[in-house]
Design an enzyme around this catalytic site. Structure first.
Site, PDB file in Angstrom:
ATOM      1  NE  ARG A 237      61.107 -47.135  43.623  1.00 41.67           N
ATOM      2  CZ  ARG A 237      60.169 -47.461  42.742  1.00 41.67           C
ATOM      3  NH1 ARG A 237      60.045 -46.798  41.605  1.00 41.67           N
ATOM      4  NH2 ARG A 237      59.335 -48.444  42.984  1.00 41.67           N
TER       5      ARG A 237
ATOM      6  CG  HIS B 259      59.922 -52.875  40.263  1.00 43.18           C
ATOM      7  ND1 HIS B 259      60.183 -51.528  40.391  1.00 43.18           N
ATOM      8  CD2 HIS B 259      59.408 -53.008  39.016  1.00 43.18           C
ATOM      9  CE1 HIS B 259      59.850 -50.884  39.290  1.00 43.18           C
ATOM     10  NE2 HIS B 259      59.379 -51.759  38.431  1.00 43.18           N
TER      11      HIS B 259
ATOM     12  CD  GLU C 128      53.992 -48.624  37.680  1.00 42.85           C
ATOM     13  OE1 GLU C 128      53.820 -49.488  36.812  1.00 42.85           O
ATOM     14  OE2 GLU C 128      54.348 -47.466  37.415  1.00 42.85           O
TER      15      GLU C 128
ATOM     16  CG  ASN D 119      56.098 -45.430  39.798  1.00 48.77           C
ATOM     17  OD1 ASN D 119      56.770 -44.892  40.678  1.00 48.77           O
ATOM     18  ND2 ASN D 119      56.104 -46.739  39.596  1.00 48.77           N
TER      19      ASN D 119
ATOM     20  CE1 TYR E 129      58.106 -43.398  33.150  1.00 47.70           C
ATOM     21  CE2 TYR E 129      56.607 -44.282  34.809  1.00 47.70           C
ATOM     22  CZ  TYR E 129      57.879 -44.199  34.260  1.00 47.70           C
ATOM     23  OH  TYR E 129      58.918 -44.896  34.819  1.00 47.70           O
TER      24      TYR E 129
ATOM     25  CD  GLU F  63      59.026 -46.579  38.005  1.00 43.89           C
ATOM     26  OE1 GLU F  63      58.503 -46.525  36.880  1.00 43.89           O
ATOM     27  OE2 GLU F  63      59.128 -47.624  38.667  1.00 43.89           O
TER      28      GLU F  63
HETATM   29  C1  GAL Z   1      56.854 -48.337  35.160  1.00 51.03           C
HETATM   30  C2  GAL Z   1      57.600 -49.483  35.782  1.00 51.03           C
HETATM   31  C3  GAL Z   1      59.070 -49.512  35.456  1.00 51.03           C
HETATM   32  C4  GAL Z   1      59.366 -49.138  34.021  1.00 51.03           C
HETATM   33  C5  GAL Z   1      58.624 -47.870  33.628  1.00 51.03           C
HETATM   34  C6  GAL Z   1      58.794 -47.449  32.172  1.00 51.03           C
HETATM   35  O1  GAL Z   1      55.518 -48.683  35.010  1.00 51.03           O
HETATM   36  O2  GAL Z   1      57.451 -49.448  37.176  1.00 51.03           O
HETATM   37  O3  GAL Z   1      59.561 -50.778  35.781  1.00 51.03           O
HETATM   38  O4  GAL Z   1      59.154 -50.175  33.191  1.00 51.03           O
HETATM   39  O5  GAL Z   1      57.244 -48.011  33.864  1.00 51.03           O
HETATM   40  O6  GAL Z   1      58.000 -48.188  31.347  1.00 51.03           O
END
Ligand code: GAL
Length: 494
Positions: free
Chosen positions: A116, A160, A205, A339, A341, A397
């Site tokens: 990607r 992006h 995002e 995305n 995390y 992500e």
């Molecule tokens: C996301 C973003 C990425 C990268 C990642 C880690 O929010 O889309 O570009 O920075 O976080 O921080």
């Protein structure tokens, strides 16, 4: 400079990490619809699951003014002084623009099935609209061809965050024309690349490039607009998404699959009781007077309406617009990118919201950029989003920031990344096994890169990059991930 971190949750309860390690917190009573084909018996992922890694143009390409590229808002923002850690810029970054062949070879060596990446809008349209830059387009031709030669599927993100400066000077996302500028740009990419690119994502995002870019001002273009103006910019961004989906499909040379890649603001129920699961659902789709939430950015795109709760709360700040805008925003999508995390643990509460945050336990794990570790987020976000939006999910992500360096043996050992990703991927597997259709997983990131306001401080790559020599060294996690891919996830369970 004050430390700027995106509003990812800084920590989570140690209990949720332990629960995930033990196989998860269980399931709510109502199961979601079974995935097409479902997960096969045993511990492999569903057949056809796609394994990849992700990057973004400004974070890896460098070559900021090479071969006719125009400036982006990030080129200017990073030069302002005091905006980025140690005043670093993405001028060179990983120099992927010149080293893409080596990078594709690394992807092949790891065994990636998909990559990607995003296109830099001002590289292909230096003024954002009007004349194209042939050399910019040729770069992406070469990259795509190299990927295909290596047997790696390109997944293309149209935008992006590196917005053309020339368009910013014309009002940027505040200008209603921005929807047409974006559609023209997306149409150009589709005309040029859709013979070879099958998977498309319009925007990455919006919470960040609209919210942090136009309300809090922490990210480029660094605007701190009045709330009504920020909502207007968000409206145009949503409209732009819809117009871009139309343009991508209208110009496609072959059948394409089109998605969207918002951030997921994720919540994990404290237990598997229906009340706690309902608490997590409410938290996930709430709309506060802020930008870090989900429904505002996705309901219009998938359901064709703004969430009622937000419309009421924002009141007179709401933009005026023709009702037909909502129909344009809502285009058929093939998948919803997320995305993911981390997330916060929530439980049912006898208050007006019906939920409350469970405080983090003492000593709960933190990543090197102080984000929490909550594998349950990548089980619950796909599940709850799929239930609300009825679209297959792609994890566009997921990854972790670690303080990696080259050891005396010349290798880069990153056991925490391997542990983190194992925990998260087991939860993705559990989601698919419970019937949530997750189609793909993209690790963030392939390479250590320019991490926005954190500059080169925060390393997220599976491949270490020495930012002085630009030498690449695959980390232990790259080899580990290769095995995960080769076994379609089965190696996660041995
Ligand atoms: C996301 C973003 C990425 C990268 C990642 C880690 O929010 O889309 O570009 O920075 O976080 O921080």
């Amino acid at each position: 400079m004050t430390k700027v971190t995106r509003r990812r949750f800084m920590a989570t309860s140690a209990a949720s990490v332990a629960a995930a390690a033990a196989g998860g917190a269980g399931a709510e009573t109502r199961k979601p619809k079974a995935a097409a084909g479902g997960a096969p018996p045993g511990r492999a992922f569903p057949a056809g699951f796609t394994w990849g890694a992700a990057t973004a143009a400004y974070q890896v390409e460098g070559a900021w003014d090479a071969d006719g590229k125009g400036p982006s808002v990030w080129d200017v923002f990073t030069r302002r002084g005091g905006t980025v850690w140690r005043d670093q810029t993405g001028d060179v970054a990983c120099d992927h623009y010149h080293r893409y062949r080596e990078d594709v070879a690394l992807m092949k060596e790891i065994g990636l099935q998909a990559y990607r990446f995003s296109v830099s809008w001002p590289r292909v349209l230096p003024d954002g609209a009007g004349a194209t830059n042939p050399r910019g387009l040729e770069f992406y031709d070469r990259l795509i061809d190299e990927l295909l030669k290596a047997g790696i599927e390109p997944w293309l993100t149209v935008f992006h965050w590196d917005y053309p400066l020339a368009l910013q000077r014309r009002g940027g996302w505040r200008n209603r024309d921005s929807a047409e500028w974006f559609a023209d740009y997306a149409g150009l990419l589709s005309t040029r690349f859709s013979d070879r690119v099958g998977h498309w994502m319009t925007q990455n995002e919006p919470q960040v490039f609209i919210g942090m870019g136009h309300l809090s001002g922490q990210f480029a273009p660094g605007e701190k607009l009045a709330f009504a103006d920020y909502l207007l910019a968000a409206h145009h961004q949503l409209l732009a998404h819809g117009r871009a989906v139309q343009a991508i499909r209208a110009n496609a040379k072959k059948p394409v699959r089109v998605g969207y890649a918002p951030a997921s603001d994720s919540y994990v129920p404290a237990s598997d009781s229906p009340a706690d699961v309902e608490a997590a659902r409410r938290a996930t789709f709430r709309v506060p007077r802020d930008y870090w939430h989900n429904a505002w950015w996705i309901d219009p795109v998938v359901l064709g309406r703004y969430p009622e709760e937000g419309v009421k709360l924002y009141g007179a700040d709401m933009p005026a617009f023709p009702a037909s805008d909502l129909a344009v925003m809502r285009q058929p999508l093939d998948f919803l990118g997320l995305n993911v995390y981390n997330g916060r643990t929530v439980k049912a509460a006898a208050n007006a919201d019906g939920w409350e945050i469970v405080p983090e336990s003492l000593g709960s794990p933190l990543t090197a950029n102080d984000w929490g570790v909550s594998p349950g987020a990548i089980y619950w976000a796909p599940r709850l989003f799929h239930q609300r939006y009825d679209l297959p999910i792609a994890i566009t992500e997921n990854g972790v920031c670690c303080r990696d360096w080259v050891s005396l043996d010349g290798q880069v050992h990153d056991p925490q990344r391997i542990d983190f990703t194992t925990r998260y991927l087991r939860e993705v597997h559990r989601a698919t096994a419970d019937g949530t259709p997750v189609l793909a997983y993209f690790h963030w990131s392939l390479l250590d890169n320019f991490e926005w306001t954190q500059g080169f401080k925060d390393r997220f790559g599976m491949v270490f990059v020495d930012f002085t020599t630009l030498k690449r060294t695959p980390k232990d996690s790259a080899r580990w991930y290769g095995k995960v891919v080769a076994t379609n996830g089965a190696s996660l369970f041995v």
